[in-house]
Design an enzyme around this catalytic site. Structure first.
Site, PDB file in Angstrom:
ATOM      1  N   CYS A  74      19.655 -14.867 -18.551  1.00  0.00           N
ATOM      2  CA  CYS A  74      19.656 -15.833 -19.655  1.00  0.00           C
ATOM      3  C   CYS A  74      19.383 -17.210 -19.058  1.00  0.00           C
ATOM      4  O   CYS A  74      20.263 -17.802 -18.423  1.00  0.00           O
ATOM      5  CB  CYS A  74      20.988 -15.818 -20.398  1.00  0.00           C
ATOM      6  SG  CYS A  74      21.002 -16.936 -21.823  1.00  0.00           S
ATOM      7  N   GLY A  75      18.172 -17.699 -19.262  1.00  0.00           N
ATOM      8  CA  GLY A  75      17.771 -18.950 -18.625  1.00  0.00           C
ATOM      9  C   GLY A  75      18.586 -20.140 -19.115  1.00  0.00           C
ATOM     10  O   GLY A  75      19.104 -20.928 -18.315  1.00  0.00           O
ATOM     11  N   ASN A  76      18.725 -20.263 -20.428  1.00  0.00           N
ATOM     12  CA  ASN A  76      19.457 -21.416 -20.958  1.00  0.00           C
ATOM     13  C   ASN A  76      20.926 -21.383 -20.540  1.00  0.00           C
ATOM     14  O   ASN A  76      21.505 -22.430 -20.197  1.00  0.00           O
ATOM     15  CB  ASN A  76      19.345 -21.442 -22.487  1.00  0.00           C
ATOM     16  CG  ASN A  76      17.956 -21.853 -22.942  1.00  0.00           C
ATOM     17  OD1 ASN A  76      17.331 -22.723 -22.350  1.00  0.00           O
ATOM     18  ND2 ASN A  76      17.460 -21.211 -23.977  1.00  0.00           N
ATOM     19  N   HIS A 151      10.077  -9.318 -21.390  1.00  0.00           N
ATOM     20  CA  HIS A 151       9.432 -10.140 -22.432  1.00  0.00           C
ATOM     21  C   HIS A 151       8.028  -9.631 -22.709  1.00  0.00           C
ATOM     22  O   HIS A 151       7.311  -9.239 -21.785  1.00  0.00           O
ATOM     23  CB  HIS A 151       9.345 -11.598 -21.989  1.00  0.00           C
ATOM     24  CG  HIS A 151      10.676 -12.301 -21.976  1.00  0.00           C
ATOM     25  ND1 HIS A 151      11.126 -13.063 -23.022  1.00  0.00           N
ATOM     26  CD2 HIS A 151      11.662 -12.323 -21.047  1.00  0.00           C
ATOM     27  CE1 HIS A 151      12.333 -13.537 -22.741  1.00  0.00           C
ATOM     28  NE2 HIS A 151      12.684 -13.095 -21.557  1.00  0.00           N
ATOM     29  N   GLU A 200      14.639 -12.949 -29.968  1.00  0.00           N
ATOM     30  CA  GLU A 200      15.357 -12.460 -28.801  1.00  0.00           C
ATOM     31  C   GLU A 200      15.933 -11.056 -29.019  1.00  0.00           C
ATOM     32  O   GLU A 200      16.568 -10.794 -30.060  1.00  0.00           O
ATOM     33  CB  GLU A 200      16.511 -13.404 -28.436  1.00  0.00           C
ATOM     34  CG  GLU A 200      16.072 -14.648 -27.711  1.00  0.00           C
ATOM     35  CD  GLU A 200      17.207 -15.287 -26.958  1.00  0.00           C
ATOM     36  OE1 GLU A 200      18.080 -14.560 -26.451  1.00  0.00           O
ATOM     37  OE2 GLU A 200      17.236 -16.534 -26.882  1.00  0.00           O
ATOM     38  N   CYS A 209      14.684 -20.092 -25.821  1.00  0.00           N
ATOM     39  CA  CYS A 209      14.909 -18.951 -24.935  1.00  0.00           C
ATOM     40  C   CYS A 209      14.346 -19.331 -23.571  1.00  0.00           C
ATOM     41  O   CYS A 209      13.121 -19.466 -23.427  1.00  0.00           O
ATOM     42  CB  CYS A 209      14.218 -17.708 -25.488  1.00  0.00           C
ATOM     43  SG  CYS A 209      14.419 -16.246 -24.441  1.00  0.00           S
ATOM     44  N   GLY A 210      15.223 -19.527 -22.603  1.00  0.00           N
ATOM     45  CA  GLY A 210      14.775 -19.992 -21.288  1.00  0.00           C
ATOM     46  C   GLY A 210      13.908 -18.968 -20.577  1.00  0.00           C
ATOM     47  O   GLY A 210      12.844 -19.298 -20.034  1.00  0.00           O
ATOM     48  N   GLY A 212      12.280 -16.657 -22.025  1.00  0.00           N
ATOM     49  CA  GLY A 212      11.036 -16.551 -22.807  1.00  0.00           C
ATOM     50  C   GLY A 212      10.046 -17.617 -22.412  1.00  0.00           C
ATOM     51  O   GLY A 212       8.840 -17.358 -22.275  1.00  0.00           O
TER      52      GLY A 212
HETATM   53  N1  API Z   1      18.064 -11.993 -25.421  1.00  0.00           N
HETATM   54  C1  API Z   1      17.817 -11.933 -23.970  1.00  0.00           C
HETATM   55  C2  API Z   1      18.997 -12.563 -23.195  1.00  0.00           C
HETATM   56  C3  API Z   1      19.119 -14.061 -23.423  1.00  0.00           C
HETATM   57  C4  API Z   1      17.861 -14.796 -23.091  1.00  0.00           C
HETATM   58  C5  API Z   1      17.769 -16.229 -23.595  1.00  0.00           C
HETATM   59  N2  API Z   1      18.860 -16.700 -24.393  1.00  0.00           N
HETATM   60  C6  API Z   1      17.450 -17.177 -22.461  1.00  0.00           C
HETATM   61  O1  API Z   1      17.785 -18.374 -22.522  1.00  0.00           O
HETATM   62  O2  API Z   1      16.793 -16.717 -21.488  1.00  0.00           O
HETATM   63  C7  API Z   1      17.661 -10.472 -23.560  1.00  0.00           C
HETATM   64  O3  API Z   1      18.142  -9.597 -24.283  1.00  0.00           O
HETATM   65  O4  API Z   1      17.070 -10.223 -22.494  1.00  0.00           O
END
Ligand code: API
Length: 270
Positions: A74-76, A151, A200, A209-210, A212
């Protein structure tokens, strides 16, 4: 038991952060995580983040989506955890070791190297052998990248015009993705600028989404659409993504603490 939490966000992608190093936590079940994340009956968040001791890094970060599923990256949240930590940190995640460096321009995270092999995304089979559903054909041939988590990215003329609330879940759950997938629709606006919206995995539409942004930037670079450093602007704001000469992804952006509180674990079935 009473449990302390910190509510945080990165460009509006929001988190409930618990720290198992401070006090013991109940078992982190899918039910517990999804109950905490519920925006009507719980505290409400996109992801539950749990910090713990690590034998290989300064700390360990576990990530649970709003549906209760534990995921790799989770980047963020990585930037939010770095803000809490208050100094440079190596963070252990299920998606690998990442490095956080707070700085004047924001918090930089070395997210490691992207992976592109179809069995690293993973895909059930190579995408070119998979008949894309009609909906996908509306979105053109996608790109798939693993940046610790999976992704798929569609480069379109106007990402705001895509019915992502309808297509997102359809693509997230397509049998091509045995671990499901995060769905990105992006529009390149300059050699150093991309607009992005994300559905997501395990959450739905988020403000940012970091991972993303990282995956989309890398996908655009591989297609020769942008240079090796770009600003990815999401509904919640911009992130700076660089694919450096060492082949590692460096994401830089803000993080913020919203408030702190406590809750009784029995109110969440634990
Ligand atoms: N939903 C993502 C996890 C959180 C990613 C997102 N909140 C970010 O900031 O990278 C997944 O299932 O891989």
């Amino acid at each position: 038991m009473r449990i302390a939490f910190t509510k945080m966000h990165g460009l509006g992608n929001d988190f409930v952060v618990l720290d198992a190093r401070a006090a013991p936590l109940p078992e982190l079940t899918c039910t517990f995580a999804s109950a905490l994340a519920d925006r009507r009956t719980g505290i409400g968040c996109d992801q539950l983040i749990v910090l713990d001791h690590s034998s290989v890094a300064d700390l360990r970060m576990r990530i649970f989506n709003a549906d209760g599923g534990e995921v790799e990256a989770c980047g963020n949240a990585s930037r939010a955890v770095a803000l809490l930590h208050g100094q440079p940190a190596r963070i252990e995640t299920a998606g690998g070791l990442i490095e956080a460096t707070p700085g004047a321009a924001g918090i930089s995270i070395d997210m490691g190297e992207p992976r592109f092999e179809w069995n690293a995304i993973p895909l059930a089979y190579a995408m070119d052998t998979h008949h894309m559903p009609v909906a996908w054909e509306m979105l053109d041939q996608p790109t798939a990248v693993n940046v610790g988590n999976p992704h798929v990215i569609f480069f379109v003329d106007d990402c705001d015009a895509v019915e992502l609330d309808r297509l997102g879940p359809e693509i997230e759950h397509d049998p091509l993705f045995p671990q499901r997938i995060n769905v990105n629709v992006a529009t390149v606006t300059a050699r150093d600028a991309v607009r992005l919206r994300v559905w997501e995995r395990g959450v739905g539409l988020t403000r940012a989404c970091g991972t993303g942004a990282c995956a989309t930037a890398i996908g655009a670079m591989r297609r020769g659409l942008v240079d090796r450093a770009v600003t990815v602007t999401l509904p919640g704001g911009p992130l700076r993504i660089e694919w450096n000469q060492a082949g590692r992804i460096i994401m830089t952006g803000p993080a913020a603490e919203s408030f702190r509180g406590t809750f009784d674990s029995r109110d969440f079935g634990a």
